[in-house]
Scaffold this motif. Sequence first.
Motif, PDB file in Angstrom:
ATOM      1  N   ALA A 151      64.599 -87.533 -64.879  1.00 15.95           N
ATOM      2  CA  ALA A 151      63.564 -86.153 -64.601  1.00 15.95           C
ATOM      3  C   ALA A 151      63.940 -85.590 -63.184  1.00 15.95           C
ATOM      4  O   ALA A 151      63.004 -83.966 -63.647  1.00 15.95           O
ATOM      5  CB  ALA A 151      62.478 -87.071 -63.597  1.00 15.95           C
ATOM      6  N   VAL A 152      64.966 -85.222 -62.070  1.00 22.78           N
ATOM      7  CA  VAL A 152      65.392 -84.331 -61.554  1.00 22.78           C
ATOM      8  C   VAL A 152      66.134 -83.950 -62.375  1.00 22.78           C
ATOM      9  O   VAL A 152      66.137 -82.550 -62.131  1.00 22.78           O
ATOM     10  CB  VAL A 152      66.274 -85.798 -60.814  1.00 22.78           C
ATOM     11  CG1 VAL A 152      67.242 -84.615 -59.128  1.00 22.78           C
ATOM     12  CG2 VAL A 152      65.270 -86.505 -59.809  1.00 22.78           C
ATOM     13  N   ILE A 153      67.096 -84.242 -62.746  1.00 18.78           N
ATOM     14  CA  ILE A 153      67.521 -82.827 -63.694  1.00 18.78           C
ATOM     15  C   ILE A 153      67.236 -82.359 -64.369  1.00 18.78           C
ATOM     16  O   ILE A 153      67.619 -81.136 -64.693  1.00 18.78           O
ATOM     17  CB  ILE A 153      68.906 -83.797 -64.414  1.00 18.78           C
ATOM     18  CG1 ILE A 153      69.854 -85.071 -63.958  1.00 18.78           C
ATOM     19  CG2 ILE A 153      69.470 -83.183 -65.990  1.00 18.78           C
ATOM     20  CD1 ILE A 153      70.848 -86.118 -64.281  1.00 18.78           C
ATOM     21  N   GLY A 154      66.624 -82.595 -65.599  1.00 15.39           N
ATOM     22  CA  GLY A 154      65.277 -81.886 -66.012  1.00 15.39           C
ATOM     23  C   GLY A 154      64.338 -80.652 -65.404  1.00 15.39           C
ATOM     24  O   GLY A 154      64.016 -79.843 -65.950  1.00 15.39           O
ATOM     25  N   VAL A 189      70.724 -80.286 -54.423  1.00 17.19           N
ATOM     26  CA  VAL A 189      71.462 -81.361 -53.735  1.00 17.19           C
ATOM     27  C   VAL A 189      71.099 -82.573 -53.622  1.00 17.19           C
ATOM     28  O   VAL A 189      69.814 -82.591 -53.669  1.00 17.19           O
ATOM     29  CB  VAL A 189      72.208 -80.841 -52.372  1.00 17.19           C
ATOM     30  CG1 VAL A 189      72.640 -82.322 -52.095  1.00 17.19           C
ATOM     31  CG2 VAL A 189      73.284 -79.114 -52.296  1.00 17.19           C
ATOM     32  N   ILE A 190      71.529 -83.699 -54.732  1.00 17.84           N
ATOM     33  CA  ILE A 190      70.854 -84.864 -55.053  1.00 17.84           C
ATOM     34  C   ILE A 190      71.558 -86.150 -54.434  1.00 17.84           C
ATOM     35  O   ILE A 190      72.509 -86.298 -54.518  1.00 17.84           O
ATOM     36  CB  ILE A 190      70.996 -85.204 -56.591  1.00 17.84           C
ATOM     37  CG1 ILE A 190      70.339 -83.760 -57.101  1.00 17.84           C
ATOM     38  CG2 ILE A 190      70.381 -86.906 -56.640  1.00 17.84           C
ATOM     39  CD1 ILE A 190      70.602 -83.790 -59.138  1.00 17.84           C
ATOM     40  N   ALA A 191      70.947 -86.863 -53.140  1.00 16.83           N
ATOM     41  CA  ALA A 191      71.314 -87.922 -52.718  1.00 16.83           C
ATOM     42  C   ALA A 191      71.137 -88.956 -53.303  1.00 16.83           C
ATOM     43  O   ALA A 191      70.188 -90.013 -54.199  1.00 16.83           O
ATOM     44  CB  ALA A 191      70.912 -88.169 -51.374  1.00 16.83           C
ATOM     45  N   HIS A 232      76.077 -84.430 -65.609  1.00 19.75           N
ATOM     46  CA  HIS A 232      75.046 -83.403 -65.502  1.00 19.75           C
ATOM     47  C   HIS A 232      74.935 -82.813 -63.911  1.00 19.75           C
ATOM     48  O   HIS A 232      74.131 -81.786 -63.170  1.00 19.75           O
ATOM     49  CB  HIS A 232      73.274 -83.382 -65.498  1.00 19.75           C
ATOM     50  CG  HIS A 232      73.386 -84.058 -66.687  1.00 19.75           C
ATOM     51  ND1 HIS A 232      73.022 -83.059 -68.067  1.00 19.75           N
ATOM     52  CD2 HIS A 232      72.507 -84.858 -67.226  1.00 19.75           C
ATOM     53  CE1 HIS A 232      72.732 -83.359 -68.812  1.00 19.75           C
ATOM     54  NE2 HIS A 232      72.926 -84.737 -68.988  1.00 19.75           N
ATOM     55  N   CYS A 233      75.639 -82.742 -63.041  1.00 18.48           N
ATOM     56  CA  CYS A 233      75.918 -82.391 -61.753  1.00 18.48           C
ATOM     57  C   CYS A 233      77.835 -82.686 -60.757  1.00 18.48           C
ATOM     58  O   CYS A 233      78.100 -83.801 -61.459  1.00 18.48           O
ATOM     59  CB  CYS A 233      75.689 -83.930 -61.159  1.00 18.48           C
ATOM     60  SG  CYS A 233      73.737 -83.728 -61.493  1.00 18.48           S
TER      61      CYS A 233
END
Length: 320
Positions: free
Chosen positions: A207-210, A216-218, A236-237
């Motif tokens: 969901a976050v990638i979409g 910035v992702i923890a 993807h990151c």
Amino acid sequence: MNQTYSDAAANAQSNPRADDDAPKAEREERDPFLTAMGERVRLLRARRGMTRKTLASETGLSERHLANLESGVGNASVLVLRQIAATLNCPLAEVIGDETTSSAEWLLIRELLQGRDQAALQRARVALSEMFAQAPRDPHRKDRIALIGLRGAGKSTLGRMLAQERKVPFIEITKVIQQMAGCPPAEIHSLYGASAYRRYEQRALEAVIGEHERAVIASPGGLVSEPATFNALLAHCFTVWLQATPEEHMRRVVAQGDLRPMSGNKEAMEDLKRILAGRGELYGRADMTFDTSERTLADAYLQLRDRLAARLAAELSDET
């Protein structure tokens, strides 16, 4: 660090040690196959951040039975091994033996990769990922910075600072999971088990990638132990492994007032060290590593920011 991070450190629990209890003669007479299998179970458990007590609870087996199995004393049935494999979310073959011995092609591939350093293995993994990719390379991969590592390494605090300077959203996967499930991750674990939590973890990351081309992702500390989810994160990151010593992890948690890791201090520290050792190779797949130990918060952030900018610039230059 002088300033406490808001990330919690690893929640380690006490862990009975069958090796200490077994007579010396018994240790010396253990079957090599059973001993190796016990070590694999212990490694798989450590990679998932599960104590023996947790694994016993989720499989319905006794903690003592698992202790014997891990020390090479117990001769477990196939049904018990299948139950352990299902709980650890891995193939039974991974518990029983090395999957790379199953065919001539596997053996040739293993022979080709054997002895290579981490940089060479990473290049091989990237090449294979591109060869078998079902989708085109994500053009926004370097616009999403994902911080990985155990709780207490600084993902939340440094992540927020990094997101603020880059003017992008800061997203904690655990909070996305909580929104999806309607309850905290701890409740998902207690009510539905680790496998259900990992499914939520995968859905939350997707969901976050979409939804975010830049962020910035923890990520949760145990995300790396699920191959499909971790591969998606890598694809993807741009991933950064925030490292810290076990002592630093423990100190930061206690400084925040969370005294749970101090119950059975010696055993808790051993569990924490085992988890770090078990996941080290997985965390090492990150695009970049950064050690936050013995740094002030300001110093850690400035050095992380500068090193990250240099790495991203270098990769962009290589591509053009």
